[in-house]
Every structure is written in C-alpha cells, then in structure tokens.
Design an enzyme around this catalytic site. Sequence first.
Site, PDB file in Angstrom:
ATOM      1  N   TYR A  80       0.864  -1.182   0.000  1.00  0.00           N
ATOM      2  CA  TYR A  80       0.000   0.000   0.000  1.00  0.00           C
ATOM      3  C   TYR A  80       0.897   1.227   0.000  1.00  0.00           C
ATOM      4  CZ  TYR A  80      -3.763   3.090   1.847  1.00  0.00           C
ATOM      5  OH  TYR A  80      -4.678   4.090   2.064  1.00  0.00           O
ATOM      6  N   LYS A  88      -1.368  -1.061  -4.124  1.00  0.00           N
ATOM      7  CA  LYS A  88      -2.431  -0.057  -4.031  1.00  0.00           C
ATOM      8  C   LYS A  88      -1.724   1.279  -4.140  1.00  0.00           C
ATOM      9  CE  LYS A  88      -6.169   1.641  -1.048  1.00  0.00           C
ATOM     10  NZ  LYS A  88      -5.705   3.022  -0.809  1.00  0.00           N
TER      11      LYS A  88
END
Length: 300
Positions: A138, A168
């Site tokens: 992330y 992400k």
Amino acid sequence: MFKLSGLIPAVFTPFDKTGAINFSQIQPYADKLIAEGAYGVFVCGSTGECTSMTVAERKSVLEAWTKAVAGRILIIAHVGGTCQADCIELARHAAGLGGVDAVGTVAPFYLKPGSVEELVAFYKPIAAACAPLPFYAYHIPSMTGINLPMIDFLKNGSKEIPNLNGIKFTSNNFMEMIECIRFDGGRFDILNGFDEMLLCGMAVGARGGVGSTYNYSLRTYQNIYDAFMAGDLEQARAAQQESVDIVHVIINHGGGIRGGKASMKLVGIDCGDCRLPLAPYTEAEIARLDEELRAIGFKK
C-alpha cells in the site's frame, strides 16, 4: 496473477456514541455496497481508521465483514501498521479466517524504511504469514512520508516475496504508475488509489480502484469506469468532474475520513464519529454538508 477489474470501496469502521465498534451497521453497509455494484471492499485501511484501533478490534471488524459479505464480493484485508509483529499476526488471522481474497499492508510510517531493500524486508514476513493469498503493498506517500521508487520495489520484491501481487497506488506520480503497470509484461496488479484521479489511473492502465468516496458516490465512479471502457472520454471526464466537486466539499468538512463518515449518514448508514484526534461532527455541520452536496447535484 490475481487481477482486479472494478471499484472497491475502502470502508469506514462504524463506531457508536461511546466510541465502540458498531457492528450492527456492517451488514446493511455491505448490502448497500453490493446492491450498488461494488467489486469488493478494502477493510481496516486508512479510511477504516486502522491506526486508531487495537489488533483485537481489527480482527473483529474483518470477521464481521466476512460474515456480512458472505462471498458475494471480494474482500481485501488491510493489516499494515508500524509494528511488524502486529502486522504478521493480522496477516495470519486474515489468511485463516476464510472469505478473505487478498491482503494489503501500508509501509511503516513512524520509523521509516530508508531504502527499497528495507521496505521489502519489512513486508516479506507479513506476506509469508498470509501466503498463498495475494499480497499488495500500500503506497501512500502523502500519509506515510515514504516515497521510495515503486518500480524498484517490484523488481526487488518479486524476488523475495512469492505472493507479491501488486500495489495499491495512492500517488499522483503517473509516470511511476505506468512503469509499474507495464513492468514485466504487465505482471502486477496496480490499483488506482486517488478517487479524484481515477480517470488518470485508468488512462495509464489501471483497471481496479480502491477509494473512500466510492462508499457514498459509487454511481459517479461507475460512470467514469464504464464511459472510459466504452471509449467515451468526454463522458468519463464529465463524471470525473462530478467526483472532483464531491471531493472539494468533503475536504471542506474535514477530509475523506471525517467528511466521509458524515456523508455516510446522509445516505443511510450511520458510521458514527471518528476516533480522536479527528473531531466529532455536529448535526449543524451535517446539515451544511448536505446543503453543499445538494448544491453540486449530489444524488443520494
């Protein structure tokens, strides 16, 4: 490789008036998102206030979401934090729970990795704890302060983390994003993270998106997605402008988490206040928010 090709709301964690988790809201919340066409949910991420929750609370919230979703859409469990041992525990819990399709982890944001190699070393045992589930890094430098080159992370991480599936990617560095998308023949799944830039992410090749404003304005983002895929760029731009207008209003009311929770109340899901340090909102503020959203044509 596991590839996502739709819109995934990063869900809020509902709290009651005492600040405890309000589990009663999770089932209607899940039903609402599924009815509106969500591809999946991203649980206990930044939007879910994971950094304000205990490990036990995060486990219980993920369990509640798996029961509420009951296999109807995908679940990505976010297990990141600043303590690697906690992250490993959460990853192992997610993998053993059943109903979780992938795991994501934000970079440690207090004592920060100073190199790609250090970031890979932090992620490696967390990813191993949830294997064989797909693992996503992330990347959100605006919040973590960590802006290491993600293309180098993929090159190094793919050698050390067998279940590394993608990123992400919550950054406006689209030069880097397209490099990651096209790396190794498009092997990795790169998810768009900034809602107000979904069209930009799709233009460089992203086909999955994770966002907080999807929770209460999924129709707008579905219009962006569908118009782009149909080759109607003008319609896609118009829908993206709707998103930008919504985001401006939310920023005026404390940002994506605080203003977003207030917006959820307007669409029928009471997620309560945020935990401190984010200030609670008043009924007068919700009324102003409602008025401002109506003024830009927002439809509940």
